[in-house]
Design a protein around this motif. Sequence first.
Motif, PDB file in Angstrom:
ATOM      1  N   VAL A 245      14.873  -2.081  -1.169  1.00  0.00           N
ATOM      2  CA  VAL A 245      14.474  -0.670  -1.305  1.00  0.00           C
ATOM      3  C   VAL A 245      13.364  -0.442  -0.288  1.00  0.00           C
ATOM      4  O   VAL A 245      12.186  -0.693  -0.545  1.00  0.00           O
ATOM      5  N   SER A 246      13.742  -0.014   0.871  1.00  0.00           N
ATOM      6  CA  SER A 246      12.785   0.130   1.970  1.00  0.00           C
ATOM      7  C   SER A 246      12.192   1.534   2.003  1.00  0.00           C
ATOM      8  O   SER A 246      12.649   2.453   1.295  1.00  0.00           O
ATOM      9  N   ILE A 247      11.187   1.708   2.836  1.00  0.00           N
ATOM     10  CA  ILE A 247      10.563   3.026   3.026  1.00  0.00           C
ATOM     11  C   ILE A 247      11.615   4.014   3.534  1.00  0.00           C
ATOM     12  O   ILE A 247      11.691   5.170   3.079  1.00  0.00           O
ATOM     13  N   SER A 248      12.446   3.561   4.438  1.00  0.00           N
ATOM     14  CA  SER A 248      13.472   4.455   5.000  1.00  0.00           C
ATOM     15  C   SER A 248      14.480   4.883   3.926  1.00  0.00           C
ATOM     16  O   SER A 248      14.962   6.027   3.917  1.00  0.00           O
TER      17      SER A 248
ATOM     18  N   ARG B 238       0.831  -1.205   0.000  1.00  0.00           N
ATOM     19  CA  ARG B 238       0.000   0.000   0.000  1.00  0.00           C
ATOM     20  C   ARG B 238       0.872   1.264   0.000  1.00  0.00           C
ATOM     21  O   ARG B 238       0.598   2.250  -0.711  1.00  0.00           O
ATOM     22  N   LYS B 239       1.941   1.284   0.767  1.00  0.00           N
ATOM     23  CA  LYS B 239       2.814   2.461   0.831  1.00  0.00           C
ATOM     24  C   LYS B 239       3.511   2.700  -0.506  1.00  0.00           C
ATOM     25  O   LYS B 239       3.661   3.854  -0.947  1.00  0.00           O
ATOM     26  N   MET B 240       3.940   1.618  -1.140  1.00  0.00           N
ATOM     27  CA  MET B 240       4.586   1.770  -2.440  1.00  0.00           C
ATOM     28  C   MET B 240       3.596   2.289  -3.486  1.00  0.00           C
ATOM     29  O   MET B 240       3.936   3.116  -4.341  1.00  0.00           O
ATOM     30  N   LYS B 241       2.352   1.795  -3.393  1.00  0.00           N
ATOM     31  CA  LYS B 241       1.328   2.237  -4.340  1.00  0.00           C
ATOM     32  C   LYS B 241       1.005   3.720  -4.127  1.00  0.00           C
ATOM     33  O   LYS B 241       0.809   4.489  -5.092  1.00  0.00           O
ATOM     34  N   ASN B 242       0.974   4.132  -2.873  1.00  0.00           N
ATOM     35  CA  ASN B 242       0.699   5.544  -2.575  1.00  0.00           C
ATOM     36  C   ASN B 242       1.854   6.441  -3.039  1.00  0.00           C
ATOM     37  O   ASN B 242       1.667   7.590  -3.442  1.00  0.00           O
ATOM     38  N   LYS B 243       3.072   5.924  -2.969  1.00  0.00           N
ATOM     39  CA  LYS B 243       4.262   6.704  -3.317  1.00  0.00           C
ATOM     40  C   LYS B 243       4.452   6.766  -4.843  1.00  0.00           C
ATOM     41  O   LYS B 243       4.816   7.803  -5.412  1.00  0.00           O
TER      42      LYS B 243
ATOM     43  N   ALA C 113       9.777   4.520  -9.391  1.00  0.00           N
ATOM     44  CA  ALA C 113      10.100   3.292  -8.664  1.00  0.00           C
ATOM     45  C   ALA C 113      11.302   2.606  -9.307  1.00  0.00           C
ATOM     46  O   ALA C 113      12.211   2.124  -8.616  1.00  0.00           O
ATOM     47  N   GLU C 114      11.330   2.589 -10.637  1.00  0.00           N
ATOM     48  CA  GLU C 114      12.425   1.939 -11.338  1.00  0.00           C
ATOM     49  C   GLU C 114      13.754   2.630 -11.060  1.00  0.00           C
ATOM     50  O   GLU C 114      14.794   1.981 -10.870  1.00  0.00           O
ATOM     51  N   GLN C 115      13.739   3.990 -10.988  1.00  0.00           N
ATOM     52  CA  GLN C 115      14.964   4.743 -10.703  1.00  0.00           C
ATOM     53  C   GLN C 115      15.455   4.480  -9.279  1.00  0.00           C
ATOM     54  O   GLN C 115      16.664   4.374  -9.041  1.00  0.00           O
ATOM     55  N   MET C 116      14.511   4.392  -8.350  1.00  0.00           N
ATOM     56  CA  MET C 116      14.882   4.101  -6.958  1.00  0.00           C
ATOM     57  C   MET C 116      15.590   2.743  -6.884  1.00  0.00           C
ATOM     58  O   MET C 116      16.581   2.579  -6.166  1.00  0.00           O
TER      59      MET C 116
END
Length: 487
Positions: free
Chosen positions: A457-460, A435-440, A475-478
């Motif tokens: 690749v964590s939230i932190s 859910r957090k990844m989808k929101n980001k 997301a791909e760049q991260m």
Amino acid sequence: MEQNRLDILGKVASGEISPEDAEKALRVLDREYLQSRNFQGESFENLINNVSEFVTAEFYVEIKNLERTELTLSIIKELILKHVKPEYKEGLNSFGYTNISDDLMVKSIIHQVRLEYIQEIHNLGYKTISLDELVKFSIHGVKSAIIQKWIELGFDLTTSQIVKFQIHDVTPQYIHELNDLGYQPTPNQIVKMRIHNVNPEKVRALKASGVGELSITDLIDAENFSIEPTFIGQLKEAGFENIEFSEIKKLRIHNVKMETFFNLKDLGFTDISLSNLKKMAIHNVTPEYIAKFHEVGFKDLTINRYIDFSIHGCTPELVKKMYKFGFSDISANSFVKMCIHGVSVDFIRGIFDMGYTNISTEDLINLRIHDVSLDYIRNIRELGFPSSTLEEIQRCAIHNVSIDFLKQLKELEFTFQLDEAKKLCIHNATPSFVRKMKNKFTSITLQQIQEMLIHDVSISFIEMMESKGFTDLSAEQMIKLKIANVF
């Protein structure tokens, strides 16, 4: 009241309660007896008549002047105490019984503890016996003559043991017979033997059966566990010679019946051990139970296999139902596994009702091993995967793909296959993380979320990157930055 006393003293003899607790219980019983207001009729008349030699004539004059309805034990007690013959009191004092409580005086008179009786008991060496103990002797009918016989047999009994001997009918003849059989039991052992109905006649029969030397404990166990000479004879008839008594006891503890042995012979079993018989009795495996399995085709199995059937709740009726589902070649091993893992008739019917008819017993067992329930299958199908195979669903269960996880993926508007959800769970994806990844990253794919998990690749990490000014990365760049280990 007398039966209550016997019950209490019996419990002392068997070790259920301590002598101290028994003393307390007997005192309560005596107190209740004296305080009772229901002592009437024939017993009432007997009580009044029985105290005649202990009270003066004035006692009866006062009793006569009272109406029957006025008489209670409390009043009779008062009258007894008021009119005790002086010579009885003096006699008690001469034996050293002074400062006698009112209750004990009344009990001594009601239970007819005569001075002559006290003298007889003292003459036998029991000079320190208390008046309360003499009352108990009288209640239980202990005569000086029987004590003398016990003394002549070499017993130095305590007053408590004397009462137990009397209660449990320990006769000199009984002791003589035990001695003749080679036993020299202690007083406590004799009482236990009488409590458990050890009789010399049966002891002789047991010895004659060839079971070997038996201890006193063995004799008591023989009664407790119904070890009869006929049972030992049946063991020998079956070919079991020289069995130790401890093993025979185990057979009887588990209610092994030799009829089982002979019935098993009729069913074709030739190598039957005592261990088999014992396990069969423990797990309620009867020849009838085995015969029913023979009827449904499970023949030529070992006794231990039928024991396994019983342990795991396998029944002939279940085999018949399995046949109706088309499992005509089910093996005994598979059948046990099905029972162990809960492959029930309802489970099989549910699987068939959902269209999965081309399935083996091993498939069913594997589904239950991995805790795949009918509800789990239905829920997956209802979430948009109606064509899922049982193998796919089983893999989801193996990797902890929960129904809640699938629902949340749907709520986040992901389009996916079960295999993708499974891979996410393999990499420890949680609904919260997804859910957090989808929101980001609104356009993120499940494949990218999986790669984020793989490369940590964590939230932190994302928050750290954003704090350094990288706020518009995809997301791909991260993922690429994490792989490059730039920071």
